[in-house]
Design an enzyme around this catalytic site. Structure first.
Site, short mmCIF file in Angstrom:
data_model
loop_
_atom_site.label_atom_id
_atom_site.label_comp_id
_atom_site.label_asym_id
_atom_site.label_seq_id
_atom_site.Cartn_x
_atom_site.Cartn_y
_atom_site.Cartn_z
N SER A 148 32.53 60.59 24.87
CA SER A 148 33.72 61.07 25.58
C SER A 148 34.56 62.12 24.87
CB SER A 148 34.63 59.90 25.93
OG SER A 148 34.16 59.30 27.09
N LYS B 215 45.11 61.61 24.21
CA LYS B 215 44.56 60.98 25.41
C LYS B 215 45.43 59.77 25.79
CE LYS B 215 39.97 59.12 26.75
NZ LYS B 215 38.59 58.96 26.25
N SER C 142 35.10 61.05 29.03
CA SER C 142 36.34 60.67 29.67
C SER C 142 37.57 61.41 29.11
CB SER C 142 36.56 59.15 29.56
OG SER C 142 36.64 58.78 28.20
#
Ligand code: GLN
Length: 497
Positions: A177, A78, A153
């Protein structure tokens, strides 16, 4: 075929650079395929084509640097996790030109084990969101239906895994997330115990809740990758990190299940009931329980996370980090303008909410109350785990939503985090897993365990995975088709071991 080859690699007791056969020699072909697939999905926002790994004997931890890898399993991270020399932009305009000067500890551990980090994945800016739409790179699409959200996310990481582009990816989980996007995309997601993975090199959103997690295409990989990235004892670079040498038993007999009576979609309820039935069929003692903590968990989370975010994000002032506004009239004006141009609207909303909550005179009304309720959540779960080995509950009240779904406003999404945030508020490990498919979309649930029971949770998921249907997304099928030669090569190499 797909299942076998990465599995064989990961189950081999020694992961050495020779036995890792994901990428080898010329990796151009591989990148061409993921770039092609990424055009539809926008899961990757940066490619690391000049792959560097370290040759290592993972068992003895004896790492020697190699100029470039010979054979290595690809993975993605990420965009809020630091890798030296790579962008660290957190999908924010404010950090769009920032390059990381260091490796996050978890990244150094992955590289030491011989994995290749092939790129950075899209996310909601600074980890704030449940949809991967709040990003300067635009939204990421769900590989099951590109008109729908991959969750957030860490939506880019989940989409990349569900599309077969990488067998696993790292994300971060402050309030769901990792688990919610994994569920939306029909793959597995592990949020470890708080502190179990070093936060060094993870850009802070809410430091007391943040943890690096894993999204994987197979349940067994969660445990394998976790054993590589967890802290061994403590990381001196993150004083809040800790993992004990001896962890609780892996035995599971009694399972508690929480199925909310209202505010969840019927298909989610049905999926939960199916899971209960399946567990009972194979002999687990399953008890349905009711837990009032879910009535206020989302509110507690929003108080604590926004308060911490407003303090953590204060460092992004356009002076030390971020783009300086050249027209500023004073230092205060510089900070104001840089933040105004740098932060997206969701981040601004949260920073302002947090600043409001922390205002002098307001603490007793909000923050102190939230902390007291957090303690209560911790105690409730602690006593629950005196009677049960694991707790199963939904991840999110709906399956993946359409981008144009007016029912799921940003506010509704925040309420939807209710089931996930409790594990973060209590610091406990949790993992989401696919249960069934409705309307061509995955539906999943999550399992929470006592502190440091990552192995118990992961083994439970491995041992029960056969109870549920497993499907590859249409994009994963496309990926395997395009890279079949590559797969055969890898298979052949495995046989030589
Ligand atoms: N969806 C949650 C939020 O918007 C969780 C985010 C996260 O875990 N980083 O805050």
């Amino acid at each position: 075929m797909k299942d076998d080859y990465w599995n064989t690699i990961l189950t081999s007791s020694r992961i050495t650079s020779e036995s890792l056969s994901g990428l080898h020699g010329d990796s151009t072909g591989y990148f061409n395929v993921i770039k092609k697939i990424n055009k539809d999905l926008n899961a990757f926002v940066f490619y690391n084509e000049n792959i560097q790994t370290r040759k290592v004997d993972a068992v003895h931890g004896d790492a020697t640097h190699a100029a470039s890898s010979t054979h290595s399993i690809p993975c993605a991270i990420k965009s809020n996790i630091a890798m030296k020399g790579m962008p660290l932009h957190c999908a924010s305009n404010l950090l769009k030109d920032f390059t990381s000067p260091v490796h996050a500890s978890a990244i150094a551990q992955l590289l030491d084990a011989g994995f290749s980090i092939v790129g950075l994945t899209n996310m909601d800016e600074f980890g704030m969101g449940s949809s991967t739409t709040h990003s300067i790179f635009g939204r990421t699409a769900n590989p099951w239906d590109i008109g729908r959200s991959p969750g957030g996310s860490s939506g880019g990481s989940a989409a990349a895994v569900a599309a077969g582009m990488v067998p696993f990816a790292l994300g971060s989980d402050t309030g769901g997330s990792v688990r919610q996007p994994a569920m939306f995309c029909g793959v597995w997601g592990l949020k470890p115990s708080y502190g179990a993975v070093s936060r060094y090199g993870l850009v802070a959103y809410s430091s007391s809740l943040d943890v690096i997690g894993i999204i994987a295409e197979q349940p067994s990989w969660l445990r394998k990758i976790f054993s590589i990235i967890k802290v061994k004892g403590r990381d001196p670079k993150d004083t809040s990190s800790f993992y004990p040498q001896k962890t609780p038993s892996e035995q599971v007999k009694k399972v508690a299940v929480y199925i909310p009576r209202r505010n969840i979609a019927e298909e989610i309820r049905n999926g939960m009931l199916l899971a209960v039935q399946q567990y009972r069929n194979i002999g687990y003692e399953v008890t349905e329980i009711d837990l009032p903590i879910f009535d206020y968990a989302a509110a507690v989370y929003l108080n604590i996370s926004t308060a911490e975010a407003s303090s953590n994000l204060a460092r992004f002032d356009g002076i030390r980090y971020g783009t300086r506004d050249a027209t500023a009239q004073s230092s205060a004006d510089l900070v104001r303008r840089s933040r105004n141009a740098g932060f997206g609207s969701e981040v601004k909303l949260r920073v302002l909410t947090g600043a409001y909550i922390l205002q002098s005179g307001f603490q007793d009304q909000y923050y102190t109350k939230a902390r007291a309720l957090q303690k209560h959540i911790q105690k409730t779960l602690l006593s629950l785990f005196k009677h049960y080995d694991l707790l199963i509950l939904p991840v999110f009240p709906t399956q993946s939503f359409r981008f144009d779904d007016t029912q799921l406003s940003d506010f509704a999404q925040k309420l939807g985090d209710t089931f996930s945030v409790v594990a973060n508020l209590a610091g406990l490990p949790a993992a989401s897993f696919p249960v069934a498919w409705y309307n061509g979309l995955p539906m999943g649930a999550q399992v929470v365990g006592p502190l440091y029971t990552e192995d118990r949770i992961c083994l439970f998921l491995e041992n029960t995975a056969h109870l549920f249907e497993h499907r590859y997304s249409p994009y994963a099928k496309k990926f395997f088709e395009h890279s079949s030669r590559d797969l055969q090569d890898r298979e052949a190499m495995m046989k030589d071991l």
